[in-house]
Each structure stands twice: as C-alpha cells, then as structure tokens.
Design an enzyme around this catalytic site. Structure first.
Site, PDB file in Angstrom:
ATOM      1  N   THR A  40      -2.667  -6.033   0.633  1.00 51.55           N
ATOM      2  CA  THR A  40      -3.675  -5.172   0.034  1.00 51.55           C
ATOM      3  C   THR A  40      -3.983  -3.975   0.934  1.00 51.55           C
ATOM      4  OG1 THR A  40      -5.937  -5.067  -0.773  1.00 51.55           O
ATOM      5  CG2 THR A  40      -5.544  -6.627   0.988  1.00 51.55           C
TER       6      THR A  40
ATOM      7  N   LYS B  17      -2.474   5.099 -13.645  1.00 50.59           N
ATOM      8  CA  LYS B  17      -3.874   5.283 -14.013  1.00 50.59           C
ATOM      9  C   LYS B  17      -4.692   5.465 -12.746  1.00 50.59           C
ATOM     10  CE  LYS B  17      -4.638   0.372 -14.123  1.00 50.59           C
ATOM     11  NZ  LYS B  17      -4.734  -0.816 -14.904  1.00 50.59           N
TER      12      LYS B  17
ATOM     13  N   GLY C  75       0.028  -1.613  -7.096  1.00 49.51           N
ATOM     14  CA  GLY C  75      -0.278  -1.220  -5.718  1.00 49.51           C
ATOM     15  C   GLY C  75      -1.012  -2.343  -4.993  1.00 49.51           C
ATOM     16  N   GLY C  76      -0.721  -2.518  -3.728  1.00 50.76           N
ATOM     17  CA  GLY C  76      -1.417  -3.527  -2.921  1.00 50.76           C
ATOM     18  C   GLY C  76      -1.150  -4.927  -3.428  1.00 50.76           C
ATOM     19  N   ASP C  77      -2.203  -5.696  -3.607  1.00 48.79           N
ATOM     20  CA  ASP C  77      -2.090  -7.056  -4.153  1.00 48.79           C
ATOM     21  C   ASP C  77      -2.522  -7.027  -5.615  1.00 48.79           C
ATOM     22  OD1 ASP C  77      -2.073 -10.177  -3.383  1.00 48.79           O
ATOM     23  OD2 ASP C  77      -3.644  -9.741  -4.854  1.00 48.79           O
TER      24      ASP C  77
ATOM     25  N   ASP D 168       2.244   1.522 -11.698  1.00 46.76           N
ATOM     26  CA  ASP D 168       1.080   2.418 -11.727  1.00 46.76           C
ATOM     27  C   ASP D 168       1.220   3.578 -10.765  1.00 46.76           C
ATOM     28  OD1 ASP D 168      -1.171   0.034 -10.435  1.00 46.76           O
ATOM     29  OD2 ASP D 168      -0.455   0.002 -12.512  1.00 46.76           O
TER      30      ASP D 168
ATOM     31  N   PRO E  89       0.782  -1.245   0.000  1.00 42.95           N
ATOM     32  CA  PRO E  89       0.000   0.000   0.000  1.00 42.95           C
ATOM     33  C   PRO E  89       0.813   1.294   0.000  1.00 42.95           C
ATOM     34  CG  PRO E  89       0.099  -0.960   2.182  1.00 42.95           C
ATOM     35  CD  PRO E  89       0.806  -1.921   1.299  1.00 42.95           C
TER      36      PRO E  89
ATOM     37  N   MET F 214     -11.867   2.050  -4.111  1.00 40.90           N
ATOM     38  CA  MET F 214     -12.293   2.898  -5.233  1.00 40.90           C
ATOM     39  C   MET F 214     -13.706   3.425  -4.990  1.00 40.90           C
ATOM     40  SD  MET F 214     -10.896   0.653  -8.442  1.00 40.90           S
ATOM     41  CE  MET F 214     -11.421  -0.939  -7.860  1.00 40.90           C
TER      42      MET F 214
ATOM     43  N   GLY G 270      -3.338   5.519   3.095  1.00 42.78           N
ATOM     44  CA  GLY G 270      -2.998   4.587   4.163  1.00 42.78           C
ATOM     45  C   GLY G 270      -1.550   4.119   4.090  1.00 42.78           C
TER      46      GLY G 270
HETATM   47  N1  SAH Z   1      -4.713  -3.847  -5.734  1.00 44.96           N
HETATM   48  C1  SAH Z   1      -4.933  -2.757  -4.821  1.00 44.96           C
HETATM   49  C2  SAH Z   1      -6.280  -2.105  -5.023  1.00 44.96           C
HETATM   50  C3  SAH Z   1      -6.426  -1.454  -6.352  1.00 44.96           C
HETATM   51  S1  SAH Z   1      -7.920  -0.585  -6.512  1.00 44.96           S
HETATM   52  C4  SAH Z   1      -4.787  -3.265  -3.382  1.00 44.96           C
HETATM   53  O1  SAH Z   1      -4.763  -4.472  -3.159  1.00 44.96           O
HETATM   54  O2  SAH Z   1      -4.665  -2.439  -2.490  1.00 44.96           O
HETATM   55  C5  SAH Z   1      -7.440   1.037  -6.059  1.00 44.96           C
HETATM   56  C6  SAH Z   1      -8.019   1.418  -4.722  1.00 44.96           C
HETATM   57  O3  SAH Z   1      -7.268   0.852  -3.676  1.00 44.96           O
HETATM   58  C7  SAH Z   1      -8.017   2.897  -4.425  1.00 44.96           C
HETATM   59  O4  SAH Z   1      -9.084   3.559  -5.069  1.00 44.96           O
HETATM   60  C8  SAH Z   1      -8.185   2.890  -2.944  1.00 44.96           C
HETATM   61  O5  SAH Z   1      -9.511   2.617  -2.578  1.00 44.96           O
HETATM   62  C9  SAH Z   1      -7.365   1.691  -2.541  1.00 44.96           C
HETATM   63  N2  SAH Z   1      -6.002   2.057  -2.125  1.00 44.96           N
HETATM   64  C10 SAH Z   1      -4.856   1.713  -2.706  1.00 44.96           C
HETATM   65  N3  SAH Z   1      -3.799   2.168  -2.007  1.00 44.96           N
HETATM   66  C11 SAH Z   1      -4.305   2.806  -0.935  1.00 44.96           C
HETATM   67  C12 SAH Z   1      -3.734   3.477   0.177  1.00 44.96           C
HETATM   68  N4  SAH Z   1      -2.411   3.587   0.333  1.00 44.96           N
HETATM   69  N5  SAH Z   1      -4.561   4.004   1.099  1.00 44.96           N
HETATM   70  C13 SAH Z   1      -5.893   3.896   0.966  1.00 44.96           C
HETATM   71  N6  SAH Z   1      -6.483   3.281  -0.065  1.00 44.96           N
HETATM   72  C14 SAH Z   1      -5.703   2.738  -1.004  1.00 44.96           C
END
Ligand code: SAH
Length: 504
Positions: A119, A58, A89-91, A36, A13, A172, A201
């Site tokens: 995530t 994006k 980002g995230g997973d 991204d 994140p 999102m 976050g």
């Molecule tokens: N694959 C990502 C999610 C992608 S969808 C994951 O697992 O985290 C993109 C959404 O993820 C954003 O619109 C937001 O809701 C959330 N997001 C991603 N990074 C974030 C962060 N650092 N803090 C809060 N929300 C985040």
C-alpha cells in the site's frame, strides 16, 4: 471455452519493483487487464502486448467509469472465458473498493483470487525516508481516508486520533488538508507536531514536504502539491531528512531520453532507473533484416574463401545466425574461420551462440576494428564484413588502404521511427528533459529526423563513441562522449555530470 477467472491484483504504489511476484505472474497470464489511474506507467508496460487493456481510471470526484460499470466489465469479461486481471494501485483492499468488485463475481460464481499489494500508505512513507513506526516515537500506525463517500460528510474522530500518539497516515486527503490539520489542532494536538506529505511516492517524480501540523497546508500550497499524495502526521516525520534514501540517488530527478531500439534498450533503461533517473524510452530506429539477402546467401555458400568475418553489432550476429539456423546450420559452420567483433556487447552476443571472438579492439569502433585486423591478418586472407546497410565506410577504407581483400554484406536496414514524437517534443520545449543518450550514429539521425524544427539547445547528449559524437556534432548538439564505448561508461559520464554540469 475455458473457464473465466478474475484476479484482483495489488499493483503497488508505482515503482515496478514493488508489485508482488504472484501479481506479476498473474499479469503475465492475462487475457484482459482492467486498471485504474493509480497504476503506474511502469506497471502498465508489464501487461502482455496481446492482452486487452481497459483503462477505468478514476480520481477524486472524477469517475470516468462508474464502480457499477467496472463490476459489470469484470463479470462480462470473465463470463466470456477470459483470465481477467483487475489491477489496482497499492493494495486492493486498502481504500481500493476491492470488496465491492468481488460481490458481483461471488453472486455469479466466478472464481476469483486476490493478491495483496504494497500500500502507498507504507511505501510512500518508506521512499520518503519516514519509518512508519519507531520505538522511540510511537507504537502504532493508523491509515485513515480523507475523502468522504459520495454525497456523505467526512467525519473523523480527531480526539481519539490525537490520543493514540501513533503515526497517522491520510490517503485521499489533499482536498481536505485544511480540515484535517485544523481538526487535529482543535482536538489539542501540538501545532508543532511534525507532519509530511509524499507526492507520487516511489515514482521518479516523487516530491516530499516535511513541516508541522500548523504549517503543512500553507507549505503544500506553496509547493503546488497534487494528487496522489499521502499525508503523514507524527514524530517519525522528523527522521525523514536522515533516512531519505530514494531522493538521494545520484540521478534522482533527471529525465533521460533513451533512443535505442526497444529490443536493446533494456540494460540502459534498467541501470538508469536503479540510479534514480527517469528513463524515457523513445526508440528512434528499428532494425529490419534485409529480405531475400542474396549477398548473404552467396557469402555463406562460399564461406571457405574467407579467413575472417567481422561483425559490427549484436543485430548483425542475430540476423546472421538466424539465417544459418534456417538452413539447419549452427556455429560449427564457422569452425574454420576467425571472427572479429567491434565491441564487448557484440563479443557477448557471439558468445551466446557458442563462439569466442578472436579479436575485439580496445576502442570499440569500426576504425579500430579494421586497424587491428590489418595488423594480425594472414597473407592473402580475405575478410567478410557483416554490417548495416547504412554503415560508414571506415572499415572498408582501412582494409582497402592495407590492400586487404574483402566482401561487404549488409545484413539490415535501419529505419527511422518516431512514435509519440509530439510528447517528446513537448518535454524538450518545456525544458523537462535533462539528457539524451545516443548509442549509435543512426540513433542521432533518427532522433534529428523525428524532431524537425524543435529547438534542441537545452539538451545535452551523451554519446557512446566518436562516430556517434560526430553525428551529434553535425547537428550542433551539445554533447559529451563516453570514455570507453560502453553503456557503463555512458552512465559514468552521466554520474559525473549529475546536476547538469559539463566538465569537458
Ligand atoms: N489502494 C491504494 C489506495 C487507494 S486510495 C493503496 O493501497 O495505496 C488513493 C490514494 O492513495 C491517493 O489519493 C493517495 O492518497 C494514495 N496514493 C496512491 N498511490 C500513491 C503514491 N504513489 N504516492 C502517494 N500517495 C499515493
């Protein structure tokens, strides 16, 4: 040509400690990295400098690079024989369209690997002090997208969600916040059900809002909450105040400029980050060894003349030993000579080449080094001073006044640099920078040179020692000086000031 390969890697994140070991390992082997907008700066900095970086950033409703194009880039770069790391980002598979990116690779028999990531759905909650589940409150966790497919309509089974009595996390979801909260209330959810938003976050600029399903939208508007943010609904949100830990770190919310050269800024930057601060790296000087340094060559040839060598920086030690090594010599060459070091870091650098400093003053500066040497030096012993071309004359003056013979050999020039100075100037003008750290007088000079006419009244400088403070004083900067001339002592000073109050 080697075979191409693609790894879809979850970057986590934001906090760079939250990428997996496997992810970091693969990243270090990358030829090409495709990333991204959600991949944080901290993680982008981990990309090897020689790797090609492709930003396909994006965001909601804004697709600079279309998904099909990203898929094609991955295919093309891997067909060229590259190790391609697709950082997400995230997973990668949690609303990351990771599956779509693998299709084309699968069809073309490109080998791939997928590394899961932490995530944001779980991590942003955690850094907001909200346990995703808690036995006293709920027994399930649901991750839901608040964003419809392009051209499609968002359709969320509010009734079912309400009946689950679990923690709901919407990703999102900001642009449909009103629809989401109304949907839950219309499905019969108590409008006093706790709800929260965690924006950015796990990042130094994280913000958090805790309210209820009934009030969340209004409060989010008031706070100007922006993407990326997660929305959480459920009783666990009430624990947020009690379990908030990240935003309670002592330097959380402070932006601190680090002006040291890149090679030596690591410890300070890392320590600041651990304490919750946002370090902004802005190296104001770079150290360049003096080429064809005849004085150094001569001094080394006649080394037996000297009783002492004095080193005033880690850089000096590195350059001196690089030279010895280039001549096939090592620490044994200095067996019969005593060595003085200006401070603990310099002494540590000496230890790294296998030598123990014979003298380090209690106060880490040139004057105290020279004074100390004057007290212990043997009769007729001569001193070799190895320092910077721009060094002050403190050591020289004290040795002279004690009738001590010496030679001074500058080892390096200190160049002032100012990459991305416009960005830093903007931070200062906007009042976003809380502190600036100076670890030598030259970093002050470099900083001032790069800032031209920028008003600096809003800044407080933390200086490592008196010489550095003198330089800050010369330019009318507001400053404090560390008690001991160490990085830890600078940090103590910052911790004391915390919210920006200067007590001396
Ligand atoms: N694959 C990502 C999610 C992608 S969808 C994951 O697992 O985290 C993109 C959404 O993820 C954003 O619109 C937001 O809701 C959330 N997001 C991603 N990074 C974030 C962060 N650092 N803090 C809060 N929300 C985040």
């Amino acid at each position: 040509m080697k075979d191409g390969f693609v790894a879809l890697v979850g970057a986590g994140p934001g906090d760079k400690g939250l990428i997996t070991l496997r992810g970091a390992e693969l990243l270090s082997q990358a030829d090409v990295v495709v990333y991204d907008r959600l991949v944080s700066e901290e993680i982008i900095k981990m990309i090897p400098p020689e790797a090609e970086k492709i930003d396909v950033g994006k965001e909601n409703k804004f697709h600079p690079v279309k998904q099909e194009e990203i898929n094609r880039i991955l295919l093309k770069k891997s067909l060229e024989g590259n190790t391609v790391i697709r950082l997400k980002g995230g997973d990668p598979f949690v609303f990351g369209r990771g599956g779509e990116e693998l299709e084309l690779l699968y069809e073309n028999n490109i080998p791939f690997e997928v590394v899961p990531g932490i995530t944001s759905a779980v991590a942003a909650l955690c850094y907001g002090g909200i346990p995703a589940t808690h036995r006293d409150f709920c027994s399930s966790l649901h991750i839901i997208t608040g964003h419809a497919r392009e051209g499609g309509q968002l359709s969320i089974p509010f009734q079912e969600l309400k009946e689950l009595n679990g923690t709901l996390v919407f990703l999102m979801g900001l642009s449909s916040l009103s629809y989401l909260m109304k949907g839950l209330i219309n499905a019969g959810m108590d409008k006093d059900m706790p709800a929260a938003i965690v924006e950015n976050g796990t990042r130094p600029n994280q913000r958090k809002l805790v309210a209820t399903v009934g009030t969340l939208e209004q409060k989010a508007l008031e706070m100007g909450i922006k993407s990326p943010a997660i929305i959480a609904v459920g009783k666990v949100c009430t624990l947020s105040e009690k379990f908030s830990w990240f935003m309670k770190k002592p330097l959380f919310g402070t932006k601190i400029l680090v002006t040291r050269p890149k090679a030596s800024s690591g410890t300070l930057v890392e320590k600041l980050r651990q304490l919750g601060a946002e370090p902004v790296e802005y190296p104001c000087i770079e150290v360049v060894p003096i080429p064809e340094n005849e004085e150094l060559y001569r001094a080394c040839e006649n080394l037996s003349e000297y009783g002492w060598i004095l080193f005033t920086s880690k850089n000096g030690i590195q350059i001196f030993f690089d030279y010895l090594n280039s001549k096939g010599l090592d620490a044994r060459f200095l067996a019969n000579i005593k060595i003085g070091t200006v401070g603990s870091q310099t002494a540590r650098a000496l230890k790294e080449v296998g030598l123990i400093s014979d003298f380090t003053p209690e106060i880490f500066d040139g004057s105290h080094l020279a004074q100390g040497i004057a007290e212990i030096i043997g009769k007729n012993e001569k001193v070799l001073i190895c320092d910077a071309a721009i060094a002050s004359d403190d050591i020289v003056n004290i040795l002279k006044s004690n009738n001590i013979k010496f030679d001074r050999v500058p080892l390096y020039h200190t160049n002032y640099i100012n990459e991305n100075s416009d960005e830093i100037r903007k931070l200062i003008v906007d009042g976003e920078l809380n502190y600036i750290t100076f670890t030598s007088a030259s970093t002050v000079e470099g900083f001032i040179t790069s800032m031209k006419d920028t008003p600096l009244e809003s800044l407080t400088a933390v200086c490592i020692g008196n010489q550095t403070a003198d330089a800050a004083d010369k330019y009318n900067l507001r400053y404090v000086v560390a008690e001991k001339s160490t990085i830890d002592s600078m940090i103590d000073k910052l911790l004391k000031m915390g919210g920006g109050i200067i007590d001396d």
